[in-house]
Design a protein around this motif. Structure first.
Motif, mmCIF file in Angstrom:
data_model
loop_
_atom_site.group_PDB
_atom_site.id
_atom_site.type_symbol
_atom_site.label_atom_id
_atom_site.label_comp_id
_atom_site.label_asym_id
_atom_site.label_seq_id
_atom_site.Cartn_x
_atom_site.Cartn_y
_atom_site.Cartn_z
ATOM 1 N N VAL A 191 0.713 16.643 19.523
ATOM 2 C CA VAL A 191 1.316 15.864 18.443
ATOM 3 C C VAL A 191 1.095 14.381 18.725
ATOM 4 C CG1 VAL A 191 3.444 15.271 17.246
ATOM 5 C CG2 VAL A 191 3.033 17.630 17.950
ATOM 6 N N GLU A 192 0.516 13.687 17.748
ATOM 7 C CA GLU A 192 0.189 12.270 17.895
ATOM 8 C C GLU A 192 0.889 11.457 16.813
ATOM 9 O OE1 GLU A 192 -4.322 13.099 19.620
ATOM 10 O OE2 GLU A 192 -3.911 13.120 17.462
ATOM 11 N N SER A 241 5.542 0.985 4.374
ATOM 12 C CA SER A 241 5.134 1.069 5.783
ATOM 13 C C SER A 241 5.979 2.136 6.463
ATOM 14 C CB SER A 241 5.324 -0.277 6.489
ATOM 15 O OG SER A 241 4.657 -1.311 5.807
ATOM 16 N N TYR A 242 5.319 3.010 7.215
ATOM 17 C CA TYR A 242 6.049 4.084 7.885
ATOM 18 C C TYR A 242 5.158 4.693 8.964
ATOM 19 C CZ TYR A 242 3.270 6.736 4.463
ATOM 20 O OH TYR A 242 2.242 7.251 3.698
ATOM 21 N N SER A 243 5.752 5.570 9.751
ATOM 22 C CA SER A 243 5.009 6.298 10.782
ATOM 23 C C SER A 243 4.963 7.774 10.437
ATOM 24 C CB SER A 243 5.678 6.124 12.158
ATOM 25 O OG SER A 243 5.610 4.787 12.589
ATOM 26 N N VAL A 244 3.900 8.432 10.876
ATOM 27 C CA VAL A 244 3.791 9.883 10.723
ATOM 28 C C VAL A 244 3.399 10.482 12.070
ATOM 29 C CG1 VAL A 244 3.129 9.753 8.292
ATOM 30 C CG2 VAL A 244 1.344 9.829 10.048
ATOM 31 N N THR A 245 3.681 11.754 12.226
ATOM 32 C CA THR A 245 3.205 12.509 13.390
ATOM 33 C C THR A 245 2.384 13.688 12.877
ATOM 34 O OG1 THR A 245 5.234 13.833 13.442
ATOM 35 C CG2 THR A 245 5.160 11.865 14.828
ATOM 36 N N ALA A 246 1.393 14.087 13.657
ATOM 37 C CA ALA A 246 0.537 15.209 13.264
ATOM 38 C C ALA A 246 -0.153 15.756 14.500
ATOM 39 C CB ALA A 246 -0.505 14.765 12.231
#
Length: 847
Positions: free
Chosen positions: A261-262, A249-254
């Protein structure tokens, strides 16, 4: 479950009167309410250590939990039996740490000790559990870690543990982490492609979901270019000698299509098999949900952009009235007033200054109960409470948002000793508010009516059992059979929750009836002749000669009947009832007939859905709400956060059932992709639900009932000493005796069969484990039991019984014939057709 409808009507009338009185008293109290924001998260978090790496983040529980239900993670025990851990204190002063080791069902305490030494600082405390030599190899236990702080006693943290002399889970974790990292690369990598089973049939239209059948380009995020942010959480979900299941489980930005950037929240599940020194991916799933942030970019004149959403969060929970809409986005409840262009974050566990480990823990769910024209919203939150007055508890809280006060008021709270994954399967079955202002809730196997104040509740229908009830698609109606024997139904009660309408359907002499479902509020039931029902020892054939549809006004809407053709089951679809039919052949045996369907004469014209999808080059399919623009387009977006009631008189309701406590119904819990996929009464349904996902099925006592991922290529159970039947009629009794003898058990199988007991009952009462009714399991599913050393009893026409005792590498079954006193071979292809024609009439057992 036997209830008199007159009692229900009286209860409803009494409740309506009580609600009026309570609302009057509530209005008098409102003037004295003082508001405050929700308390922040306070509990520490425990993280286990395996081979120097952090695994299994455990969240604290402040109320006693049902130990057999606490199976979210499993922690491997090293060879030295030392389990290191760390506590993220979040400002808490840790006074002591103790631990219990219990059997999976929670009944046996194996070991209980205090941790002798703790070290660390104000942010992190470390310790080590030194387990004794009391744990059996390859046996699972439940570990309960009890942390005491200056402010709280016995905060409990749960994980399963298992000891292996040689485990591959470390390599399997590394495999999962490497695969995940390779997916961020845009260059083709054979190490990744060789593990995928890409198919042209895979739906790659949304980045919210990817699996092992997705294309390489989809697994590598398509045109999106995400970057990890924050820590990667590693949780071990299942493990045995060959297979390990890991969730990251992790977060990403793009950057999205607009260049902004979301943030996205990602979960990846891996099921990895170790074979001959190599690791192979046998199941994979990745889900992604976009973090929602109300801004001028996401909320524009009645249009709300929710972004990428995973299938587990669809359909979107929402409800509208007038200018007001309440909806769920990214684990938060929002309200929107299109006339004023105002967005309100009605409820969220998230905290700005928190690291998210506690407040973003997603083990809860919202249910919007009601929205009125004034913008007031009634809703429930159920599951694990991340913070606030019920922090660390599991339960259901009923809230009322009052727009004029811009405040949330907790009306009542129902505690539960089950974790969220189990709660959602029960509560998700039925929760509804009728026009009479009563909240109807299915909790356990009973249905309760609760008034909006939480002052009163009543158990309307208690102890509903397998296949004895049906609920309408919108949860507004329920029908249940009065008799415990589902094949002997004489009376069906129907109850509509909007206004308390009830009626009863009685079967005429010589017939039985069965509740089958609802279509647009109309009740569907089947009629059968008692003389047509064939009760075999394992399989019951229930041919219905007619299907009838009854309206809420108790007028018969439709009757379906065809001479010589019977209905064995139905499936309700939108505007259609699919009929699965059967007929008797020339020998009197039942054979499948061509399906038929009942089509609604009039289908209401569908209202335009407020949920819309859009497709973009970078983000693929995204979701949004189209609430229609307001006449006033000059107002800029305003964002508000309501206050929560502090120190209010919220009622705690402890729901207790009046159902016969001595009668328990075995349930089967289907786990796959790192989560509980469903709770079933039928092993076959549970197995089928997770068969393609390489999942596991667990019984009520937390014993493994079935798993797919670990079957050998051939197996044979020794039947050298098995008894022989003297006559055709002795087959079943001899087969049962042979099965019992393998466990060193004996029984008067002839006498018990003559007394009317089924094969399943005899095995379940005599075997050391539990019997498993496998009716409906296909061969590949059934052979799990043979692989584990449990013969499978098959009973076909005329109670012809034999035992499936093995299979070989040439795709043959090895079958013991008790009349011949030996075994014979049948190809799996022939066996599939033969046993399938009888509905796969199997039964076995597990220890």
């Amino acid at each position: 479950m036997k209830k008199i409808l007159r009692r229900i009507m009286i209860l409803v009338l009494v409740f309506v009167a009580a609600v009026a009185a309570v609302l009057f008293l509530t209005r008098k109290k409102e003037q004295e309410v003082v508001y405050a924001v929700m308390d922040g998260a306070t509990l520490p978090v425990v993280v286990m250590d395996f081979e120097g790496s952090a695994v299994n983040t455990l969240h604290g529980y402040t109320a006693a939990m049902d130990i057999p239900s606490m199976r979210d993670t499993i922690t491997p025990i090293p060879a030295d039996r030392k389990l290191p851990f760390c506590i993220k204190t979040y400002g808490n002063k840790i006074k002591s740490v103790e631990y219990d080791v219990r059997s999976l069902d929670g009944t046996n305490l194996i070991e209980s000790k205090a941790v002798a030494a703790l070290s660390g600082d104000s942010e992190t405390v470390r310790g080590e559990l030194i387990l004794q030599d009391l744990l059996a190899k390859d046996t699972e236990y439940v570990l309960v870690i009890k942390v005491t702080t200056e402010k709280r006693d016995d905060i409990c943290y749960y994980t399963r543990i298992r000891y292996y002399e040689d485990t591959h889970i470390g390599d399997q974790i590394a495999f999962a982490q490497n695969f995940s990292e390779l997916a961020f690369s845009k260059t083709v990598n054979e190490e990744l492609t060789i593990q995928l089973e890409s198919s042209n049939d895979s739906d790659d239209s949304s980045l919210g979901y990817a699996d092992i059948r997705s294309s390489y380009r989809h697994v590598t995020w398509g045109d999106l270019d995400p970057k990890r942010s924050g820590e990667i959480r590693v949780d071990i979900k299942e493990m045995n000698e060959m297979v390990g299941s890991i969730q990251l489980s992790y977060s990403v930005t793009a950057e999205g299509d607009s260049g902004k950037v979301e943030t996205y929240r990602v979960k990846e599940f891996f099921c990895v098999r170790y074979v001959d020194g190599k690791l192979w991916l046998i199941s994979y799933e990745r889900t992604m949900d976009q973090a929602f942030e109300a801004s001028d970019a996401t909320v524009q004149d009645g249009s709300i952009d929710l972004g990428i959403i995973s299938p587990s969060n669809l359909p979107i929970e929402l409800q509208s009235a007038g200018d007001y809409t309440a909806f769920v986005a990214d684990g938060e409840l929002w309200g929107y007033n299109k006339k004023e262009n105002e967005a309100s974050k009605l409820f969220s566990f998230e905290e700005k200054n928190d690291d998210g480990i506690r407040t973003l823990y997603d083990q809860h769910k919202f249910r919007i109960i009601n929205v009125d024209d004034s913008g007031n919203v009634a809703f429930t939150v159920y599951g694990y409470m991340n913070r606030g007055s019920h922090e660390g508890e599991c339960g259901l809280a009923f809230y009322q948002y009052t727009r004029n006060d811009n405040a949330i008021n907790e009306i009542f709270y129902i505690p539960s000793d089950k974790p969220y994954q189990v709660m959602k399967e029960e509560i998700g079955t039925l929760s509804y508010v009728g026009n009479n202002q009563l909240f109807y809730l299915m909790f356990g196997n009973s249905i309760y009516a609760i008034d909006f104040s939480g002052e009163e509740y009543v158990e309307l229908i208690s102890g509903m059992r397998e296949d004895s009830f049906v609920i309408s698609g919108d949860s507004s109606a329920v029908a249940w059979q009065e008799e415990e024997d589902i094949y002997g139904g004489k009376t069906i009660h129907v109850f509509y929750m909007d206004d308390g309408t009830t009626y009863t359907i009685e079967a005429p002499q010589g017939e039985v009836i069965r509740a089958l479902g609802f279509i647009d509020g109309d009740f569907i039931y089947g009629r059968a002749k008692e003389a047509d029902i064939e009760r075999g020892n394992l399989v019951v054939n229930y041919p219905m000669y007619a299907i009838e549809i009854m309206g809420k006004d108790q007028k018969l809407q439709t009757t379906y009947h065809r001479d010589g053709i019977y209905i064995r089951d139905i499936q309700v679809e939108e505007g259609k009832i699919q009929l699965f039919r059967e007929v008797r052949d020339g020998d009197g045996a039942w054979v499948a007939a061509e399906d038929d369907a009942l089509i609604q004469n009039q289908i209401n014209e569908e209202e335009k859905s407020v949920v819309v999808t859009r497709v973009s080059k970078i983000k693929k399919t995204t979701y949004g709400l189209d609430l229609a623009s307001s006449d006033n387009k000059t107002k800029t977006l305003s964002i508000t956060t309501p206050k929560e009631v502090a120190g209010n008189d919220s009622r705690v309701l402890k729901l207790t059932s009046t159902a016969d406590a001595g009668k328990t119904t075995e349930k089967y819990y289907a786990y796959a992709n790192g989560r509980l996929e469903g709770v079933y009464y039928s092993p076959a349904e549970a197995i089928d639900s997770i068969y393609d996902s390489m999942g596991v099925v667990i019984g009520s006592r937390q014993n493994y009932v079935w798993t797919r991922a670990n079957r050998k290529t051939e197996a044979l159970i020794d039947m050298e000493s098995a008894p022989t039947a003297a006559a055709e009629g002795d087959r079943l009794a001899v087969c049962l005796s042979a099965m019992l003898s393998l466990e060193g058990r004996t029984a008067d199988t002839v006498g018990e069969l003559q007394a009317g007991k089924s094969a399943w009952e005899i095995l379940n009462e005599t075997m050391p484990g539990q019997a498993v009714d496998l009716e409906g399991c296909i061969l590949n599913q059934m052979l799990y039991y043979v692989d584990r050393g449990y013969p499978v009893l098959a009973v076909t026409q005329g109670d012809k019984a034999e035992l499936i005792v093995g299979y070989d590498i040439y795709k043959n079954l090895i079958i013991y014939d008790p009349l011949a006193g030996g075994t014979y071979l049948m190809s799996e292809e022939d066996a599939e057709e033969y046993y399938g024609s009888y509905g796969y009439p199997f039964v076995s057992w597990v220890r």
